[in-house]
Design a protein around this motif. Structure first.
Motif, PDB file in Angstrom:
ATOM      1  N   SER A   1       0.820  -1.221   0.000  1.00 44.02           N
ATOM      2  CA  SER A   1       0.000   0.000   0.000  1.00 44.02           C
ATOM      3  C   SER A   1       0.851   1.269   0.000  1.00 44.02           C
ATOM      4  CB  SER A   1      -0.930   0.004   1.220  1.00 44.02           C
ATOM      5  OG  SER A   1      -0.191   0.187   2.431  1.00 44.02           O
ATOM      6  N   HIS A   2       2.127   1.131   0.283  1.00 38.35           N
ATOM      7  CA  HIS A   2       3.068   2.255   0.349  1.00 38.35           C
ATOM      8  C   HIS A   2       3.878   2.272  -0.946  1.00 38.35           C
ATOM      9  CE1 HIS A   2       6.399   4.753   1.567  1.00 38.35           C
ATOM     10  NE2 HIS A   2       6.043   4.789   2.834  1.00 38.35           N
ATOM     11  N   GLU A   3       3.975   3.441  -1.571  1.00 42.19           N
ATOM     12  CA  GLU A   3       4.752   3.513  -2.806  1.00 42.19           C
ATOM     13  C   GLU A   3       6.202   3.122  -2.549  1.00 42.19           C
ATOM     14  OE1 GLU A   3       4.742   7.878  -1.344  1.00 42.19           O
ATOM     15  OE2 GLU A   3       3.434   6.131  -1.274  1.00 42.19           O
ATOM     16  N   PRO A   4       6.880   2.584  -3.559  1.00 41.85           N
ATOM     17  CA  PRO A   4       8.269   2.166  -3.368  1.00 41.85           C
ATOM     18  C   PRO A   4       9.157   3.318  -2.905  1.00 41.85           C
ATOM     19  CG  PRO A   4       7.412   1.263  -5.405  1.00 41.85           C
ATOM     20  CD  PRO A   4       6.376   2.231  -4.891  1.00 41.85           C
ATOM     21  N   GLN A   5      10.055   3.005  -1.997  1.00 41.18           N
ATOM     22  CA  GLN A   5      11.053   3.967  -1.549  1.00 41.18           C
ATOM     23  C   GLN A   5      12.416   3.417  -1.952  1.00 41.18           C
ATOM     24  OE1 GLN A   5      10.787   6.893  -0.608  1.00 41.18           O
ATOM     25  NE2 GLN A   5       9.230   7.283   0.920  1.00 41.18           N
ATOM     26  N   THR A   6      12.772   3.675  -3.181  1.00 35.88           N
ATOM     27  CA  THR A   6      14.067   3.210  -3.669  1.00 35.88           C
ATOM     28  C   THR A   6      15.123   4.277  -3.435  1.00 35.88           C
ATOM     29  OG1 THR A   6      13.551   4.028  -5.879  1.00 35.88           O
ATOM     30  CG2 THR A   6      13.011   1.745  -5.412  1.00 35.88           C
ATOM     31  N   ASN A   7      16.324   3.857  -3.217  1.00 39.05           N
ATOM     32  CA  ASN A   7      17.422   4.795  -2.999  1.00 39.05           C
ATOM     33  C   ASN A   7      18.698   4.160  -3.546  1.00 39.05           C
ATOM     34  OD1 ASN A   7      17.984   7.026  -0.132  1.00 39.05           O
ATOM     35  ND2 ASN A   7      18.510   7.226  -2.268  1.00 39.05           N
ATOM     36  N   GLU A   8      18.769   4.062  -4.870  1.00 41.23           N
ATOM     37  CA  GLU A   8      19.912   3.419  -5.514  1.00 41.23           C
ATOM     38  C   GLU A   8      21.135   4.317  -5.427  1.00 41.23           C
ATOM     39  OE1 GLU A   8      22.632   1.450  -6.845  1.00 41.23           O
ATOM     40  OE2 GLU A   8      20.715   0.365  -6.800  1.00 41.23           O
ATOM     41  N   VAL A   9      22.125   3.893  -4.654  1.00 41.11           N
ATOM     42  CA  VAL A   9      23.285   4.727  -4.365  1.00 41.11           C
ATOM     43  C   VAL A   9      24.120   4.972  -5.616  1.00 41.11           C
ATOM     44  CG1 VAL A   9      25.346   4.944  -2.931  1.00 41.11           C
ATOM     45  CG2 VAL A   9      23.308   3.814  -2.029  1.00 41.11           C
ATOM     46  N   ARG A  10      24.225   3.986  -6.513  1.00 42.32           N
ATOM     47  CA  ARG A  10      25.102   4.145  -7.667  1.00 42.32           C
ATOM     48  C   ARG A  10      24.549   5.137  -8.696  1.00 42.32           C
ATOM     49  NH1 ARG A  10      28.222  -0.922 -10.388  1.00 42.32           N
ATOM     50  NH2 ARG A  10      26.108  -1.543 -10.913  1.00 42.32           N
ATOM     51  N   ARG A  11      23.335   5.641  -8.487  1.00 41.89           N
ATOM     52  CA  ARG A  11      22.901   6.751  -9.339  1.00 41.89           C
ATOM     53  C   ARG A  11      23.791   7.978  -9.149  1.00 41.89           C
ATOM     54  NH1 ARG A  11      16.553   5.501  -8.327  1.00 41.89           N
ATOM     55  NH2 ARG A  11      16.361   3.851  -9.887  1.00 41.89           N
ATOM     56  N   SER A  12      24.453   8.061  -8.007  1.00 46.63           N
ATOM     57  CA  SER A  12      25.407   9.158  -7.801  1.00 46.63           C
ATOM     58  C   SER A  12      26.555   9.093  -8.793  1.00 46.63           C
ATOM     59  CB  SER A  12      25.963   9.126  -6.371  1.00 46.63           C
ATOM     60  OG  SER A  12      25.020   9.640  -5.460  1.00 46.63           O
ATOM     61  N   ALA A  13      26.884   7.889  -9.285  1.00 44.96           N
ATOM     62  CA  ALA A  13      27.958   7.765 -10.282  1.00 44.96           C
ATOM     63  C   ALA A  13      27.573   8.445 -11.586  1.00 44.96           C
ATOM     64  CB  ALA A  13      28.281   6.296 -10.534  1.00 44.96           C
ATOM     65  N   CYS A  14      26.294   8.630 -11.825  1.00 47.10           N
ATOM     66  CA  CYS A  14      25.826   9.388 -12.987  1.00 47.10           C
ATOM     67  C   CYS A  14      25.671  10.864 -12.643  1.00 47.10           C
ATOM     68  CB  CYS A  14      24.500   8.812 -13.472  1.00 47.10           C
ATOM     69  SG  CYS A  14      23.859   9.567 -14.986  1.00 47.10           S
ATOM     70  N   LEU A  15      25.161  11.162 -11.449  1.00 45.69           N
ATOM     71  CA  LEU A  15      24.921  12.554 -11.060  1.00 45.69           C
ATOM     72  C   LEU A  15      26.220  13.330 -10.819  1.00 45.69           C
ATOM     73  CD1 LEU A  15      22.006  11.900  -8.549  1.00 45.69           C
ATOM     74  CD2 LEU A  15      21.800  13.158 -10.705  1.00 45.69           C
ATOM     75  N   VAL A  16      27.216  12.677 -10.222  1.00 48.19           N
ATOM     76  CA  VAL A  16      28.439  13.388  -9.845  1.00 48.19           C
ATOM     77  C   VAL A  16      29.160  14.026 -11.034  1.00 48.19           C
ATOM     78  CG1 VAL A  16      30.815  12.960  -9.051  1.00 48.19           C
ATOM     79  CG2 VAL A  16      28.879  12.377  -7.600  1.00 48.19           C
TER      80      VAL A  16
END
Length: 364
Positions: free
Chosen positions: A130-145
């Motif tokens: 019932s709760h929307e997903p709470q994803t927190n993929e750390v390696r997305r920082s490798a794209c953002l940085v």
């Protein structure tokens, strides 16, 4: 008299988009490196069509379109509910069938235990879904940085970093991680969280001095890392046969707890209006990853206006940047890293990337 199980007459069984969504997500899981979850979802689709216990769990989406099912990430909620049960250890029979380092798992065997778990723990899994997903993929920082490096290089100013839809805030302290971009590296060599990515294209400006002087984050329902149940929820959305991802997020959680990461519970539009206006002496960066597609269209319009207004107020001494890692509408399986920097306001495609940061193709 033999009684029919309570899910046998559920209307969800009549919506062909429900099993279709499970099978489409199954292919996506396999393409993104989780054959176990791919096979498990195929078996869940068969169970739904046969009138099994999956039908009772997807009744909130009984009339949903395929688009709605993916906007709500219904298949991932089902997988997350099962993985959460595994991580808790509360269903030993299910735990015994899931992957772990040094042991391959057979999805057919796991599904027998999973199906039984869906019956035994129906209320618990339904509450999880019932709760929307709470994803927190750390390696997305490798794209953002590399985007932050570009911003710092082009402005020569310290950074004010503001993340919307930050979940538990694991990508808020991106400058405390260590990155490998091909033959080049950036970040503290002694960082607790080190990550590499399959890098192609030119090297980003890794020699740029980056100084973050202010940072903050918001989320509509932020994860509280001090709560072990919420920490487990974050882990539950990491696929169980991807051990490196699980190790990485655990290390990032430890670091976040040690530095006291805080994510404000707030609406992205109101929060961005209030905190992210440009200020002299620094470049203000509003950033997000895999968030935009889940916003209602009216919220997208409202946030785009806030961003445009902040951009219009920018000056050479008080620039404003909008950095985002989001899928293009026509190809949802890969990400684009885009940067708009004011004054000027040119929208630039910096890179394309894997949704979990496994590879980055740098275009800048």
């Amino acid at each position: 008299m033999t009684l029919r199980p309570p899910w046998r007459d559920i209307a969800a069984m009549d919506n062909p988009e429900l099993p279709r969504s499970l099978r489409v997500q199954a292919e996506a899981c396999r393409a993104l490196g989780s054959p176990f979850h791919g096979d498990l979802l195929d078996l869940a689709a068969e169970d739904l069509e046969a009138g099994g216990p999956v039908a009772a769990l997807v009744t909130p989406w009984a009339d949903a379109s395929l688009r709605k099912l993916f906007d709500d990430a219904m298949p991932l909620r089902l997988l997350g509910g099962l993985h959460d049960l595994v991580l808790s250890g509360d269903d030993p029979a299910l735990v015994a069938t899931y992957p772990k380092p040094g042991r391959e798992a057979d999805a057919s065997t796991a599904w027998i235990a999973a199906r039984a778990a869906l019956i035994r723990h129906h209320d618990r899994i339904a509450a999880f879904m019932s709760h929307e997903p709470q994803t927190n993929e750390v390696r997305r920082s490798a794209c953002l940085v590399p985007g932050f490096l570009t911003i710092a290089s082009e402005t020569g100013l310290p950074i004010r970093a503001f993340e919307v839809a930050a979940s538990a805030g694991l990508n808020l302290h991106w400058d405390k991680y260590r990155y490998q971009f091909g033959d080049s590296a950036w970040g503290d060599p002694a960082a607790r969280v080190a990550m590499d990515t399959e890098w192609t294209g030119p090297v980003p400006p890794v020699d740029t001095l980056v100084k973050v002087i202010e940072r903050a984050a918001c989320d509509r329902r932020p994860g509280d890392l001090s709560d072990p149940v919420q920490r487990r929820r974050l882990l539950a959305y990491i696929w169980p046969d991807q051990f490196e991802r699980l190790d990485r997020i655990r290390a990032a959680i430890d670091l976040a707890l040690s530095v006291g990461v805080s994510v404000e519970a707030a609406d992205a539009v109101a929060w961005s209006t209030r905190v992210a206006a440009p200020q002299p002496g620094a470049v203000t960066v509003l950033y997000h990853s895999v968030f935009w597609q889940y916003m209602p269209s009216e919220s997208q319009t409202a946030l785009a206006k806030v961003i445009a207004d902040h951009g219009a107020a920018a000056t050479p001494d008080a620039p404003f940047a909008w950095l985002r890692m989001e899928p293009p509408p026509e190809h949802m399986s890969n990400m684009e890293l885009r940067l708009t920097l004011w004054p000027g306001g040119e929208d630039r495609l910096l890179a394309t990337a894997h949704p979990h940061g496994a590879w980055v193709k740098w275009l800048n």
